[in-house]
Motif scaffolding. Sequence first.
Motif, PDB file in Angstrom:
ATOM      1  N   ALA A   6       0.859  -1.180   0.000  1.00 43.88           N
ATOM      2  CA  ALA A   6       0.000   0.000   0.000  1.00 43.88           C
ATOM      3  C   ALA A   6       0.896   1.231   0.000  1.00 43.88           C
ATOM      4  CB  ALA A   6      -0.900   0.009   1.232  1.00 43.88           C
ATOM      5  N   GLY A   7       0.570   2.208  -0.847  1.00 42.77           N
ATOM      6  CA  GLY A   7       1.436   3.369  -0.983  1.00 42.77           C
ATOM      7  C   GLY A   7       2.567   3.108  -1.970  1.00 42.77           C
ATOM      8  N   ALA A   8       2.311   2.210  -2.905  1.00 45.93           N
ATOM      9  CA  ALA A   8       3.358   1.759  -3.830  1.00 45.93           C
ATOM     10  C   ALA A   8       3.873   2.855  -4.747  1.00 45.93           C
ATOM     11  CB  ALA A   8       2.834   0.590  -4.671  1.00 45.93           C
ATOM     12  N   ASN A   9       3.054   3.868  -5.015  1.00 48.73           N
ATOM     13  CA  ASN A   9       3.487   4.923  -5.934  1.00 48.73           C
ATOM     14  C   ASN A   9       4.210   6.066  -5.238  1.00 48.73           C
ATOM     15  OD1 ASN A   9       3.326   5.704  -8.851  1.00 48.73           O
ATOM     16  ND2 ASN A   9       2.446   7.558  -7.966  1.00 48.73           N
ATOM     17  N   ALA A  70       1.865   3.823   2.906  1.00 50.39           N
ATOM     18  CA  ALA A  70       1.081   4.953   2.413  1.00 50.39           C
ATOM     19  C   ALA A  70       1.094   6.109   3.406  1.00 50.39           C
ATOM     20  CB  ALA A  70      -0.359   4.512   2.156  1.00 50.39           C
ATOM     21  N   GLY A  71       0.879   7.298   2.897  1.00 46.48           N
ATOM     22  CA  GLY A  71       0.777   8.484   3.737  1.00 46.48           C
ATOM     23  C   GLY A  71       0.132   9.607   2.961  1.00 46.48           C
ATOM     24  N   ALA A  72      -0.595  10.451   3.660  1.00 46.62           N
ATOM     25  CA  ALA A  72      -1.266  11.559   2.986  1.00 46.62           C
ATOM     26  C   ALA A  72      -0.273  12.582   2.450  1.00 46.62           C
ATOM     27  CB  ALA A  72      -2.254  12.227   3.939  1.00 46.62           C
ATOM     28  N   GLY A  73       0.916  12.635   3.045  1.00 49.74           N
ATOM     29  CA  GLY A  73       1.954  13.541   2.553  1.00 49.74           C
ATOM     30  C   GLY A  73       1.907  14.900   3.225  1.00 49.74           C
ATOM     31  N   GLY A  74       3.006  15.612   3.092  1.00 51.11           N
ATOM     32  CA  GLY A  74       3.100  16.946   3.679  1.00 51.11           C
ATOM     33  C   GLY A  74       2.109  17.904   3.055  1.00 51.11           C
ATOM     34  N   THR A  82      -6.140  11.807   8.410  1.00 52.00           N
ATOM     35  CA  THR A  82      -6.927  10.846   9.182  1.00 52.00           C
ATOM     36  C   THR A  82      -7.354   9.673   8.312  1.00 52.00           C
ATOM     37  OG1 THR A  82      -7.765  12.586  10.652  1.00 52.00           O
ATOM     38  CG2 THR A  82      -9.028  10.529  10.550  1.00 52.00           C
ATOM     39  N   ALA A  83      -7.815   9.987   7.100  1.00 50.39           N
ATOM     40  CA  ALA A  83      -8.333   8.960   6.202  1.00 50.39           C
ATOM     41  C   ALA A  83      -7.252   7.981   5.753  1.00 50.39           C
ATOM     42  CB  ALA A  83      -8.985   9.608   4.984  1.00 50.39           C
ATOM     43  N   VAL A  84      -6.050   8.481   5.487  1.00 51.79           N
ATOM     44  CA  VAL A  84      -4.987   7.631   4.953  1.00 51.79           C
ATOM     45  C   VAL A  84      -4.122   7.033   6.049  1.00 51.79           C
ATOM     46  CG1 VAL A  84      -2.942   7.553   3.480  1.00 51.79           C
ATOM     47  CG2 VAL A  84      -4.938   8.892   2.772  1.00 51.79           C
ATOM     48  N   ASP A  85      -3.564   7.884   6.904  1.00 49.40           N
ATOM     49  CA  ASP A  85      -2.558   7.423   7.860  1.00 49.40           C
ATOM     50  C   ASP A  85      -3.138   6.608   9.012  1.00 49.40           C
ATOM     51  OD1 ASP A  85       0.189   8.736   7.067  1.00 49.40           O
ATOM     52  OD2 ASP A  85      -1.331  10.255   6.711  1.00 49.40           O
ATOM     53  N   ARG A  86      -4.406   6.815   9.323  1.00 47.96           N
ATOM     54  CA  ARG A  86      -5.022   5.993  10.368  1.00 47.96           C
ATOM     55  C   ARG A  86      -6.063   5.042   9.796  1.00 47.96           C
ATOM     56  NH1 ARG A  86      -9.057   8.611  14.602  1.00 47.96           N
ATOM     57  NH2 ARG A  86     -10.368   8.446  12.726  1.00 47.96           N
ATOM     58  N   ASP A  87      -7.111   5.621   9.192  1.00 43.81           N
ATOM     59  CA  ASP A  87      -8.256   4.801   8.801  1.00 43.81           C
ATOM     60  C   ASP A  87      -7.910   3.765   7.735  1.00 43.81           C
ATOM     61  OD1 ASP A  87      -9.577   6.376  10.594  1.00 43.81           O
ATOM     62  OD2 ASP A  87     -10.736   7.497   9.115  1.00 43.81           O
ATOM     63  N   MET A 106       4.581  -2.288   8.924  1.00 47.43           N
ATOM     64  CA  MET A 106       4.074  -0.914   8.948  1.00 47.43           C
ATOM     65  C   MET A 106       5.219   0.094   8.918  1.00 47.43           C
ATOM     66  SD  MET A 106       1.605   1.338   9.358  1.00 47.43           S
ATOM     67  CE  MET A 106       0.143   0.763  10.218  1.00 47.43           C
ATOM     68  N   LEU A 107       5.162   1.010   7.945  1.00 47.40           N
ATOM     69  CA  LEU A 107       6.080   2.144   7.935  1.00 47.40           C
ATOM     70  C   LEU A 107       5.429   3.263   8.735  1.00 47.40           C
ATOM     71  CD1 LEU A 107       8.541   3.740   7.083  1.00 47.40           C
ATOM     72  CD2 LEU A 107       7.449   4.173   4.874  1.00 47.40           C
ATOM     73  N   SER A 108       5.987   3.561   9.894  1.00 42.45           N
ATOM     74  CA  SER A 108       5.425   4.554  10.795  1.00 42.45           C
ATOM     75  C   SER A 108       6.373   5.746  10.885  1.00 42.45           C
ATOM     76  CB  SER A 108       5.166   3.924  12.160  1.00 42.45           C
ATOM     77  OG  SER A 108       4.527   4.818  13.031  1.00 42.45           O
ATOM     78  N   SER A 109       6.550   6.305  12.063  1.00 42.97           N
ATOM     79  CA  SER A 109       7.410   7.481  12.230  1.00 42.97           C
ATOM     80  C   SER A 109       7.841   7.617  13.683  1.00 42.97           C
ATOM     81  CB  SER A 109       6.657   8.746  11.807  1.00 42.97           C
ATOM     82  OG  SER A 109       7.405   9.912  12.125  1.00 42.97           O
ATOM     83  N   VAL A 110       9.037   8.178  13.905  1.00 41.59           N
ATOM     84  CA  VAL A 110       9.405   8.550  15.270  1.00 41.59           C
ATOM     85  C   VAL A 110       8.464   9.665  15.720  1.00 41.59           C
ATOM     86  CG1 VAL A 110      11.837   7.929  14.969  1.00 41.59           C
ATOM     87  CG2 VAL A 110      11.094  10.285  14.526  1.00 41.59           C
ATOM     88  N   GLY A 111       8.347   9.828  17.019  1.00 45.55           N
ATOM     89  CA  GLY A 111       7.502  10.890  17.559  1.00 45.55           C
ATOM     90  C   GLY A 111       6.071  10.486  17.804  1.00 45.55           C
ATOM     91  N   THR A 112       5.721   9.240  17.424  1.00 49.33           N
ATOM     92  CA  THR A 112       4.336   8.814  17.601  1.00 49.33           C
ATOM     93  C   THR A 112       3.999   8.508  19.060  1.00 49.33           C
ATOM     94  OG1 THR A 112       4.966   6.542  17.082  1.00 49.33           O
ATOM     95  CG2 THR A 112       4.154   7.888  15.270  1.00 49.33           C
ATOM     96  N   GLU A 113       5.016   8.309  19.885  1.00 47.64           N
ATOM     97  CA  GLU A 113       4.751   8.037  21.293  1.00 47.64           C
ATOM     98  C   GLU A 113       4.188   9.271  22.014  1.00 47.64           C
ATOM     99  OE1 GLU A 113       4.797   5.222  22.769  1.00 47.64           O
ATOM    100  OE2 GLU A 113       5.806   3.999  21.261  1.00 47.64           O
ATOM    101  N   GLN A 114       4.633  10.448  21.574  1.00 54.00           N
ATOM    102  CA  GLN A 114       4.162  11.705  22.180  1.00 54.00           C
ATOM    103  C   GLN A 114       3.856  12.717  21.070  1.00 54.00           C
ATOM    104  OE1 GLN A 114       7.696  12.183  24.814  1.00 54.00           O
ATOM    105  NE2 GLN A 114       6.229  12.134  26.509  1.00 54.00           N
ATOM    106  N   PRO A 115       2.744  12.532  20.390  1.00 53.87           N
ATOM    107  CA  PRO A 115       2.405  13.393  19.257  1.00 53.87           C
ATOM    108  C   PRO A 115       2.312  14.877  19.616  1.00 53.87           C
ATOM    109  CG  PRO A 115       0.979  11.476  19.320  1.00 53.87           C
ATOM    110  CD  PRO A 115       1.747  11.478  20.596  1.00 53.87           C
ATOM    111  N   ASP A 116       1.844  15.161  20.836  1.00 54.82           N
ATOM    112  CA  ASP A 116       1.675  16.552  21.242  1.00 54.82           C
ATOM    113  C   ASP A 116       2.996  17.289  21.399  1.00 54.82           C
ATOM    114  OD1 ASP A 116       2.098  14.765  23.412  1.00 54.82           O
ATOM    115  OD2 ASP A 116       1.513  16.322  24.830  1.00 54.82           O
ATOM    116  N   LYS A 117       4.097  16.542  21.457  1.00 48.97           N
ATOM    117  CA  LYS A 117       5.412  17.164  21.570  1.00 48.97           C
ATOM    118  C   LYS A 117       6.129  17.245  20.223  1.00 48.97           C
ATOM    119  CE  LYS A 117       6.182  15.992  26.422  1.00 48.97           C
ATOM    120  NZ  LYS A 117       7.088  15.352  27.417  1.00 48.97           N
TER     121      LYS A 117
END
Length: 211
Positions: A6-9, A70-74, A82-87, A106-117
């Motif tokens: 998913a997110g192949a392109n 996949a990711g919605a992108g910058g 919300t629709a792409v990265d979570r749902d 899953m390709l995720s990201s650093v910083g997900t443990e404390q999103p508010d920071k």
Amino acid sequence: MKVVVAGANGTTGKMIVEKLVKNGHEVYAIVRKPEQVETMEQLKARPILADLTEDLSSSLQKKDAVIFAAGAGGGAKPEQTTAVDRDAAIHLMKAALEKGVNRFVMLSSVGTEQPDKGPEGLQHYLQMKQEADAFLLNTELDYTIVRPVTLTNDEGTGLITVGKTVDYTSTVTREDVASTIVESLETSNTSRKLFEMTNGDQSIKEAVSNL
């Protein structure tokens, strides 16, 4: 393996597809636009023309693994993120469970443990990644969650550092992330593990095998 990507392109997604094909896997690449079909065929992947929010259960029939890159992108609107990265991620996890596709990377990201920071403008993105990761962690899927630091388009070095936490001010090349994703898929000891990554001083194979 028969692997659905998913997110192949996306920039990183294409690299993942290329490396999977090179390693002899049968790759099924989910793309959203008709013009992207030819690109996947040129990469010797089998395109699946679909929106990630659609029912993808039939596309997972008799497959061995899923890679979610996949990711919605910058610059995406919050509702798109919300629709792409979570749902969409959760949607695909449920489809995998339904069809008995046990392996999920899953390709995720650093910083997900404390999103508010996280950096302003990325907090919602990180929150959605956190919620997707949390859902995956609570499934029975054989998951691997890869959380890279800031991505660059530089040529891959083949050298990384992995761990529960890494230097968030560092960077990692997209190519090295793609290689790590593929190595994680192919290495049994990444089963049900989560790790962060940056460019470093260990070969990708060594770093992943030592997790």
